[in-house]
Design an enzyme around this catalytic site. Structure first.
Site: not given
Length: 246
Positions: A54-55
């Site tokens: 996930l960013d």
């Protein structure tokens, strides 16, 4: 800090990743001292193997394997379409109807890390299904308009390109609030000043998959943080809007 563990057995562990926290160490962020991977390893006392990412500014369900063997079993599933991800976002403007956006994306390259990569690589297929869940119009002006409109959107990516959801919403001119790279700074500033919301309003709320060993169906869900809940309350959107019925 302790991470919220959403699911754990002898093969897998899932956590609710906080917004602003990197998944693992990166030489691009040398000053950072907190990482999900190391924090989780210390918390449960064993090595963990990330299965996806996930960013940094995105919160929500993040799944790890507890052995390299399980990781090897799971990676092809994430590379294919066997894993179903559901995200929620708050975007500018009113999204009028559900649709599927099929809009290829060129690979985003980092100036330093990817300096030797092919700069002319063709755009790759990128598909996102999205649907509006709630709308609001506030009396807070942004830009030349006397009011501001926002939509709570559910998104289901069918491909996994870098920054796909942010870039797809940008393409539709429904920028995700808090996005400093693909968003609208005026709306980001309005959320900071009026709702004390200083995060990207993108949350990985659900991950559905088949267990690699037991073959049972896993449905892992992650709740939202205080900043997200403040916005929901201010807009009178019940959090239950983000809880799917099936």
């Amino acid at each position: 800090m302790e991470l919220e563990i959403l699911y754990q057995d002898q093969y897998l562990v899932a956590v609710n990743k906080p917004a602003g926290m990197l998944v693992h160490r990166s030489w691009l962020d040398r000053h950072e001292t907190r990482f999900v991977m190391q924090t989780l390893r210390d918390q449960i006392g064993q090595h963990v193997f990330p299965l996806h990412r996930l960013d940094r500014p995105t919160s929500g369900v993040l799944l790890f394997a507890l052995s390299s063997e399980i990781a090897a079993l799971m990676m092809p599933k994430f590379a294919g379409r066997d894993i179903h991800k559901t995200y929620h976002a708050v975007v500018r403007g009113w999204v009028k109807e559900a649709a599927v956006l099929d809009y290829p994306l060129k690979e985003e390259l980092d100036k330093i890390a990817d300096k030797d990569a092919d700069q002319d690589k063709e755009a790759q297929p990128a598909v996102t299904a999205y649907a509006p869940l709630a709308k609001v119009e506030t009396d807070i002006p942004v830009g030349r308009y006397a009011t501001s409109r926002y939509t709570l959107v559910e998104m289901k990516p069918e491909t996994g390109r870098k920054h796909q959801l942010r870039r797809h919403m940008h393409h539709l001119s429904h920028h995700i609030i808090g996005d400093v790279n693909h968003g609208d700074g005026r709306h980001n500033r309005m959320f900071r000043e009026n709702y004390d919301c200083r995060r990207l309003m993108l949350h990985a709320s659900r991950l559905q998959l088949e267990h690699p060993v037991t073959a049972e169906s896993l449905d892992i869900r992650a709740g939202t943080d205080e900043a997200w809940n403040r916005v929901m309350t201010a807009f009178e959107w019940p959090v239950t809007l983000m809880v799917p019925s099936s």
